[in-house]
Each structure stands twice: as structure tokens, then as C-alpha cells.
Enzyme design. Structure first.
Site, PDB file in Angstrom:
ATOM      1  N   HIS A 146       0.785  -1.427  -0.016  1.00  0.00           N
ATOM      2  CA  HIS A 146      -0.028   0.023  -0.078  1.00  0.00           C
ATOM      3  C   HIS A 146       1.072   1.406  -0.012  1.00  0.00           C
ATOM      4  O   HIS A 146       0.636   2.096  -0.716  1.00  0.00           O
ATOM      5  CB  HIS A 146      -0.789   0.072   1.182  1.00  0.00           C
ATOM      6  CG  HIS A 146      -1.716   1.245   1.328  1.00  0.00           C
ATOM      7  ND1 HIS A 146      -2.913   1.408   1.193  1.00  0.00           N
ATOM      8  CD2 HIS A 146      -1.515   2.646   1.958  1.00  0.00           C
ATOM      9  CE1 HIS A 146      -3.567   2.275   1.167  1.00  0.00           C
ATOM     10  NE2 HIS A 146      -2.558   3.191   1.815  1.00  0.00           N
ATOM     11  N   GLU A 147       1.908   1.116   0.775  1.00  0.00           N
ATOM     12  CA  GLU A 147       2.687   2.252   1.179  1.00  0.00           C
ATOM     13  C   GLU A 147       3.594   2.597  -0.377  1.00  0.00           C
ATOM     14  O   GLU A 147       3.797   3.835  -0.809  1.00  0.00           O
ATOM     15  CB  GLU A 147       3.570   2.262   2.141  1.00  0.00           C
ATOM     16  CG  GLU A 147       3.010   2.355   3.475  1.00  0.00           C
ATOM     17  CD  GLU A 147       2.211   3.969   3.689  1.00  0.00           C
ATOM     18  OE1 GLU A 147       2.794   4.739   3.295  1.00  0.00           O
ATOM     19  OE2 GLU A 147       1.183   3.673   3.707  1.00  0.00           O
ATOM     20  N   HIS A 150       1.506   4.342  -3.099  1.00  0.00           N
ATOM     21  CA  HIS A 150       1.590   5.695  -2.961  1.00  0.00           C
ATOM     22  C   HIS A 150       2.660   6.277  -3.555  1.00  0.00           C
ATOM     23  O   HIS A 150       2.556   7.133  -4.455  1.00  0.00           O
ATOM     24  CB  HIS A 150       1.474   6.195  -1.296  1.00  0.00           C
ATOM     25  CG  HIS A 150       0.410   6.079  -0.523  1.00  0.00           C
ATOM     26  ND1 HIS A 150      -1.007   6.805  -1.166  1.00  0.00           N
ATOM     27  CD2 HIS A 150      -0.148   5.462   0.433  1.00  0.00           C
ATOM     28  CE1 HIS A 150      -1.660   6.489  -0.233  1.00  0.00           C
ATOM     29  NE2 HIS A 150      -1.356   5.804   0.748  1.00  0.00           N
ATOM     30  N   GLU A 204      -5.909   6.918  -1.456  1.00  0.00           N
ATOM     31  CA  GLU A 204      -6.249   5.906  -0.551  1.00  0.00           C
ATOM     32  C   GLU A 204      -6.849   4.706  -1.290  1.00  0.00           C
ATOM     33  O   GLU A 204      -6.207   3.512  -1.217  1.00  0.00           O
ATOM     34  CB  GLU A 204      -6.953   6.085   0.815  1.00  0.00           C
ATOM     35  CG  GLU A 204      -6.400   6.961   1.665  1.00  0.00           C
ATOM     36  CD  GLU A 204      -4.892   6.368   2.181  1.00  0.00           C
ATOM     37  OE1 GLU A 204      -4.719   5.271   2.337  1.00  0.00           O
ATOM     38  OE2 GLU A 204      -3.920   7.221   2.332  1.00  0.00           O
TER      39      GLU A 204
HETATM   40 ZN   LIG Z   1      -2.406   5.308   2.381  1.00  0.00          ZN
END
Ligand SMILES: [Zn+2]
Length: 285
Positions: A146-147, A150, A204
Site C-alpha cells: 500500500h505504501e 503511494h 487511499e
Molecule cells: Zn495510504
């Protein structure tokens, strides 16, 4: 050694920046199996953002080292690196320049429930999130994926662009200070924007989608992204909000969104598992 003065662009008015042609609406990645596609407003170059991120990352690590919490070796750091390498190998699905990124993984031994990935691939995990949530490899991969997503989507660059639009990131460059001090002050400002300012709901959702695809392709069971969310939700019921949750609200809705992605990514996970099993079955020598 850096001799160059820190970006002149910050002391320019937004109008001049725009007229220099630094603005643009682009999508930083290909859509992948989960179909992430959105045009992004970028007012700064990726190189400028990477430079700020690198300074902020270095500062973070220097501070941890001075407190004695910067982990230099050991099984926990090795574990993180192994997981990171598997995920990083899959990032080329989304963009073809990540092989040239100067990826780094650091571990800080502090009771903080947080993890980040700065623009350009600078990953930080705290021992707090791993130990207190008793994360499995798959759950670490879910958070890290997830990071990383980004960073792949350049959401930090987008946030800095938005701050420039609101002219909240402009004061430091004009202050009279030695270059080194100015650079650090600017990096601190950037770090605040990159790490503490929450991402938008759009960002997100993109990071959840891309992150779950990355972990699946790397051979981690994507269902562990859901169990990780459950652990985060449980951690937030103790009264204190974990740092990670202040920027990543967990909830039923998020778990539901992740569940809905599973049919898209489980086949990718199964394929990688079969490939790995086939490779392991080949007699050596
Ligand atoms: Zn996030």
C-alpha cells in the site's frame, strides 16, 4: 556533497511556476489488473520531490540513529528486506522506471504503529507496528504494498502540488539562512506534507487497489490485506489512535472494498504460487 542551492522554484510565485511549464495533468502509472486510472495535477517535477524526500528520509534516519533506535542489522530488518524485494520486483507492472529508483528499507525500533514509503522508494517501518500487531509476512506485505503504491502513484508529489496551489509551502526558501539549514527546514516542511497530511480518499483507494495487486503478484495471499485491516481496527479500539490510522482510517467500508478486489487478484496470487512451486520442483545441479 550538495553545493546546489535548494529549489528556486519554491520562491517563485505560482504564476511563474505555471508559466515555466512545470504543471501538467498526467497519470503516473499504467492501470494494472485493478484498473487504477486518474489524471493528476503535478506542479513540481518528480526529481525535485525525490530530492526533498531524500533529505527528509536522511534526517529521519539521522535522528533515529542519534536516539539509538536506527536498526542496522538483524532478523527483523532482514525479514523486511526480503518482503520488500519481492514487492519491488513487481512494481514494473505499473511503471517502467522503478528499476532505476534508489530503493531503501529502514527499520526504526520505536513503539510506533506506523510505516511509510517516501517518494522515490524510501521505505520505513517501525518495530511497533510489526510487534504490537503481530504482523505476518503477508500483512507486512499488505502495508508495504500500500505504501509503495503511494510512491508509484506519486501521491506525495500531488500533495506537494496541492500545497503549492494553496501556497502553504512557500516561506522557507526566501528565509535568510545557510543553505544546509534551509535545505533541512524545507525538507521538514515537505516531510510534514508527505507523512502527516492525509491522502485523499481517492489516493487511499488507489493505494489499496495497487497495493493488493502488488502483494498478490509477489506471492503473498491478498486475503491478508483484509486481516491486516481487522488488526488495525482492533488496535484503534484501545483508546489511542495508532499513527498509521490517523492517515489511514480503517473501517468496515475499507474492508469491504478490499474484499471486492479479491476476485481480481487471487488469480495473480495463485499463478505466482504455482510458478514458485514449479521452480522449487526443478531438480538442482
Ligand atoms: Zn495510504
Amino acid at each position: 556533497m550538495k553545493t546546489r542551492r535548494f529549489p528556486v522554484w519554491l520562491s517563485l510565485s505560482l504564476g511563474i511556476v505555471l508559466s515555466l511549464g512545470l504543471s501538467g495533468c498526467v497519470s503516473s502509472t499504467t492501470p494494472g489488473a485493478v484498473g487504477v486510472q486518474r489524471s493528476q495535477l503535478m506542479l513540481v517535477s518528480a526529481g525535485q520531490v525525490s530530492q526533498m524526500a531524500e533529505t527528509a528520509f536522511r534526517e529521519q534516519n539521522t535522528q533515529a540513529a542519534s536516539k539509538g533506535t536506527f536498526v542496522r542489522s538483524g532478523p527483523e530488518l532482514d525479514r523486511l528486506k526480503r518482503i520488500a524485494n519481492r514487492l519491488i520486483a513487481q512494481t514494473r507492472v505499473y511503471r517502467d522506471d522503478t528499476a532505476q529508483w534508489a530503493w531503501q528499507v529502514v527499520l526504526i525500533d520505536e513503539p510506533v504503529i506506523n510505516a511509510t514509503c517516501y517518494p522515490g522508494g524510501k521505505i520505513t517501518f517501525y518495530t511497533g507496528i510489526i510487534r504490537q500487531l503481530r504482523l505476518t509476512d503477508g500483512e507486512i506485505a499488505a502495508i508495504m504494498g500500500h505504501e509503495i503504491a503511494h510512491a508509484l502513484r506519486e501521491h506525495g508529489r500531488e500533495k506537494i502540488s496541492q500545497s503549492m496551489l494553496q501556497q502553504t509551502l512557500a516561506g522557507v526558501a526566501v528565509a535568510v539562512a545557510p543553505d544546509k539549514q534551509r535545505e533541512v527546514a524545507l525538507a521538514n516542511q515537505a516531510a510534514t506534507i508527505l507523512v502527516q497530511l492525509p491522502y485523499s480518499r481517492h489516493m487511499e483507494l488507489e493505494a489499496d487497489k495497487m497495493g493488493i495487486e502488488l502483494m498478490a503478484r509477489a506471492g503473498f495471499d491478498p486475503r491478508e490485506a483484509v486481516s491486516m485491516q481487522r488488526k488495525l481496527m482492533a488496535a484503534s479500539q484501545g483508546g489511542r489512535t495508532p499513527e498509521f490510522l490517523s492517515t489511514h482510517p480503517a473501517g468496515e467500508r475499507r474492508m469491504q472494498d478490499l474484499n471486492e478486489l479479491l476476485p481480481l487478484v487471487i488469480p495473480l496470487y495463485e499463478r505466482t504460487r504455482q510458478e514458485n512451486a514449479a521452480a522449487a520442483a526443478v531438480p538442482r545441479g
